[in-house]
Each structure stands twice: as C-alpha cells, then as structure tokens.
Design an enzyme around this catalytic site. Structure first.
Site, PDB file in Angstrom:
ATOM      1  CE1 TYR A   1     -17.056  12.439 -14.912  1.00 20.92           C
ATOM      2  CE2 TYR A   1     -16.624  12.242 -12.564  1.00 20.92           C
ATOM      3  CZ  TYR A   1     -16.954  11.666 -13.777  1.00 20.92           C
ATOM      4  OH  TYR A   1     -17.192  10.324 -13.852  1.00 20.92           O
TER       5      TYR A   1
ATOM      6  CG  ASP B   1     -10.508  17.059 -13.135  1.00 23.23           C
ATOM      7  OD1 ASP B   1      -9.770  16.535 -13.996  1.00 23.23           O
ATOM      8  OD2 ASP B   1     -11.543  16.513 -12.707  1.00 23.23           O
TER       9      ASP B   1
ATOM     10  CE  LYS C   1     -13.097   9.360 -17.640  1.00 24.41           C
ATOM     11  NZ  LYS C   1     -13.487  10.526 -16.854  1.00 24.41           N
TER      12      LYS C   1
ATOM     13  NE  ARG D   1      -2.861   0.393   3.343  1.00 24.31           N
ATOM     14  CZ  ARG D   1      -2.167   0.490   4.503  1.00 24.31           C
ATOM     15  NH1 ARG D   1      -1.440   1.563   4.757  1.00 24.31           N
ATOM     16  NH2 ARG D   1      -2.218  -0.466   5.396  1.00 24.31           N
TER      17      ARG D   1
HETATM   18  C1  LIG Z   1     -13.920  10.763 -15.505  1.00 29.06           C
HETATM   19  C2  LIG Z   1     -13.593  12.023 -14.800  1.00 29.06           C
HETATM   20  C3  LIG Z   1     -13.373  12.060 -13.410  1.00 29.06           C
HETATM   21  C4  LIG Z   1     -13.550  10.839 -12.531  1.00 29.06           C
HETATM   22  O1  LIG Z   1     -12.626   9.865 -12.801  1.00 29.06           O
HETATM   23  P1  LIG Z   1     -12.870   8.282 -12.567  1.00 29.06           P
HETATM   24  O2  LIG Z   1     -11.594   7.690 -13.019  1.00 29.06           O
HETATM   25  O3  LIG Z   1     -14.058   7.891 -13.392  1.00 29.06           O
HETATM   26  O4  LIG Z   1     -13.130   8.114 -11.101  1.00 29.06           O
HETATM   27  C5  LIG Z   1     -13.032  13.266 -12.831  1.00 29.06           C
HETATM   28  N1  LIG Z   1     -12.918  14.391 -13.566  1.00 29.06           N
HETATM   29  C6  LIG Z   1     -13.129  14.404 -14.896  1.00 29.06           C
HETATM   30  C7  LIG Z   1     -12.987  15.676 -15.645  1.00 29.06           C
HETATM   31  C8  LIG Z   1     -13.481  13.233 -15.560  1.00 29.06           C
HETATM   32  O5  LIG Z   1     -13.703  13.256 -16.881  1.00 29.06           O
END
Ligand SMILES: *Cc1c(COP(=O)(O)O)cnc(C)c1O
Length: 379
Positions: free
Chosen positions: A98, A170, A195, A46
């Site tokens: 998001y 983000d 992504k 961990r």
């Molecule tokens: C998909 C996404 C998230 C969340 O991520 P996960 O890997 O699905 O938990 C957060 N911010 C943005 C802009 C996203 O597109």
C-alpha cells in the site's frame, strides 16, 4: 463457534442497563468514579470506551488473535505497531505494498532511525537474504495491490522465527473471512477497517490484532500513550459492518469469480490478474492459504487511451479510490492509487498505463457485467 456466528456475537453482550441488543454508542469523554480509588474499569475515554472495546473484542476473535486495538485510520494502526521498535532497528517490507505504508516508512519513520529494505516477498529466498542482525519486523501484504501477487505466509514465518523477527501482516485486502495470518503463524495483523471490515464506505479506521497477550499489552500501552483511537461512532459503524462480513464476503467471492471469468473471455482484455483463475501463477498457494479469492481484480487494456475511454464510460461502477465496499469501485492505479510509486518501480511491478483495478461489490453481477460491456464498446 463458526465464523458467521462470531461476526454477529463475538465481543458483544446485550447492554447491561436496558438489554439493548446492539452495543450503544458511548459518546462520553469520562466516567464518574463512585469513590476515591474505585472505578468500573473505565476512567477516561482515550484509554477505554465500551463501544470501542466491543469492536476490539469482536476483531480479536475474527482474526483468531488474543487482543485487538482500534485506531483512527489504517495508517495510525500501522504507525503504532512501528512504535514497538527503536532507532537502529531494521525492517523487511514488501516492495509492492500500500502506497501510504511506503510513504510512512520512507518519509516519516526513516527520520527516526528505522531502516527499511524492500523486497519481493513472493520470493522466500529474497526474504531470507534480506535478514540482518538488527532485523526486528517482517511486514507483509498478500495478495498485493494491484498486481495480486501472493506471499507464502507460513514460509516467511519459518524464516522469521529462526531469527526472532516479528511477522506483521496487513490483512486489509482479504479480511479475516478470506485469510487469517495469526493461524498461519503471524505475530500481528493490521487492518484498514475502512475497507472490507466496515464494508459500507462510510468510515475510516484501523485495527491491530496480536497473537499474544504480551504483544497486546504493548500495543495497548502505545494506543493510550500515542492516542490515535477510533471514535465511538466509528466503532459502532464498524461493529455493524462486521455483522454481515461473512455474508458480504461470500457474495464478493462469487461476484469476483464471475467477473474474472467474464474479463478473461473478453477480446478487449489483454490479461487478468486474479488468484482464483487457474492460470494465476500462485493459484495453488491461494487455494492453500485463503478461503476464497475475494473480489479484487486487475486487468490490462493495452494503453492509457483505452483505459480512459473505458473508465469514462462506466455508470453503475464508480470511478473512485478505495476498495472493499458493498458498491463496485473501479480505478486506474497508475494515476490514482499508485501515482506516488516511482516510475521504474511501477514498470517492474507491471503497473502499466493500461491497467485497471476493480473492487467488485455485492450488486447483481449481471448488472455489473452489463455496465462493463457497455464501457468496452467505447474502446
Ligand atoms: C487503505 C489501506 C491502508 C490505509 O488505511 P486508511 O484507513 O486509509 O488509513 C493500509 N493498507 C492497505 C492494504 C489499504 O488498502
């Protein structure tokens, strides 16, 4: 080193025992200690794992930060950042962000005494007006999903600095190829590696990258204390993904621009939202703040009926949530990704029943356009 070189080499040395050029998947929960009180930097998985450490080293360099930590999802990365705060602290967040972040803030973190104000962060004046004595974090997402509205990161950083507020961006939508918030003054970058960073739609993960070692040590403490770590196998997948990040993003940029131009000229499309188009209201800011415009495009078909006729006819493009993969994904924000956003907010933001969002992949763009042309015939 150049960005493409860093994608392939940063954080990764050939493996010490065999010389394997690819960082192996260290699938272990613990590490033998040669003598009492001695270890090789790895005690328990961990806390430390060599595959995850390689990915963390890679991402720290790509975002031009000091340290990076990887998590089991984008949401767990964001959740961990907010554990830097304490009850009574105030956060300014983007009103169009998001949906999962909004859900975490409004339905989970508020219960622990954190306070959130949601503002249109594309207005620097609105950000400045929302600052309170208890404000600790400004949480930004640019461009927004799905309306492709930009926030001026350096202008927001200037406001935050004056009040000792941490700026968290983000950067999932852009990846560090298109935008590097730490170079623009941000303190922390978060990612859903699910992504563009992984890019192959086969892993869920997240990352936190810090501009300073001090913040990095706080995140490292929280990563170990809270424990939502990225697995060795997922770390290996994302590490393989980032090797081709520069190449993929160049193709995403080219295909995004070609697709946006095609859509703009199509008689059945009422409006196209893409920061690369000269008539996007923030095109000048996009040129200044981003290195290319990416492949996320939204467009208006006028009614839900038109959107349904169109979306039910696509074949090469996949009707699916998510984004940033090598394959083209197409979705209907009103009923899919943004269904949980209150209807008044959706209306104000422009998330209409006729809005379609496309994450353009890296296929031959002529084939994608032919698929959409065929789908438009249904309307
Ligand atoms: C998909 C996404 C998230 C969340 O991520 P996960 O890997 O699905 O938990 C957060 N911010 C943005 C802009 C996203 O597109």
């Amino acid at each position: 080193m150049g960005f493409a070189t860093d994608c392939i080499h940063a954080g990764q040395e050939p493996e010490a025992v065999t010389g394997a050029v690819t960082v192996p998947i260290f699938q272990t929960s613990t590490y033998v200690q040669p003598r009492l009180g001695e270890h090789k930097g790895f005690e328990y998985a961990r806390t430390q794992n060599p595959t995850r450490a390689a990915l963390e080293g890679n991402l720290a360099v790509l975002e031009r930060g000091r340290q990076a930590y990887c998590f089991a999802s984008g949401m767990s990365a964001i959740d961990t950042v907010f554990r830097l705060l304490k009850s009574g602290d105030h956060v300014i967040a983007a009103e169009n962000m998001y949906g999962g972040s909004y859900r975490l803030f409004s339905r989970v973190l508020e219960k622990f005494g954190l306070q959130f104000t949601y503002v249109d962060t594309s207005s620097t004046a609105a950000v400045a007006a929302a600052v309170r004595p208890a404000t600790r974090v400004l949480f930004l997402e640019t461009p927004t999903n799905p309306m492709m509205t930009l926030t001026d990161i350096p202008a927001c950083v200037a406001i935050a600095r004056a009040h000792g507020i941490l700026v968290v961006v983000d950067n999932t939508f852009c990846s560090p190829y298109l935008q590097r918030p730490i170079e623009l003054g941000a303190d922390i970058v978060v990612h859903s590696t699910t992504k563009f960073l992984n890019g192959h739609s086969d892993s869920v993960g997240g990352a936190v990258i810090t501009a300073t070692d001090e913040l990095g040590e706080q995140i490292q403490f929280l990563q170990n204390a809270v424990g939502a770590i990225l697995s060795p196998f997922d770390s290996w997948l994302v590490l393989r993904g980032t090797k081709t990040l520069a190449l993929r993003m160049q193709c995403h940029n080219a295909n995004g621009m070609a697709m946006a131009t095609y859509l703009t000229n199509h008689p059945k499309v009422k409006k196209v939202y893409y920061p690369g188009l000269p008539d996007h209201p923030q095109h000048a800011l996009a040129k200044k703040q981003m290195n290319g415009f990416g492949s996320m495009i939204s467009f208006e078909l006028g009614s839900k009926e038109n959107a349904a006729l169109f979306l039910n006819r696509v074949r090469l493009c996949s009707l699916a949530e998510s984004l940033g993969g090598v394959e083209t994904l197409i979705s209907h924000p009103e009923t899919m990704t943004h269904a949980s956003v209150p209807i008044e907010t959706r209306k104000r933001l422009g998330i209409t029943p006729g809005l379609v969002r496309i994450s353009v992949g890296i296929e031959d763009v002529e084939d994608l356009i032919a698929d959409l042309e065929n789908a438009f015939d249904a309307i």
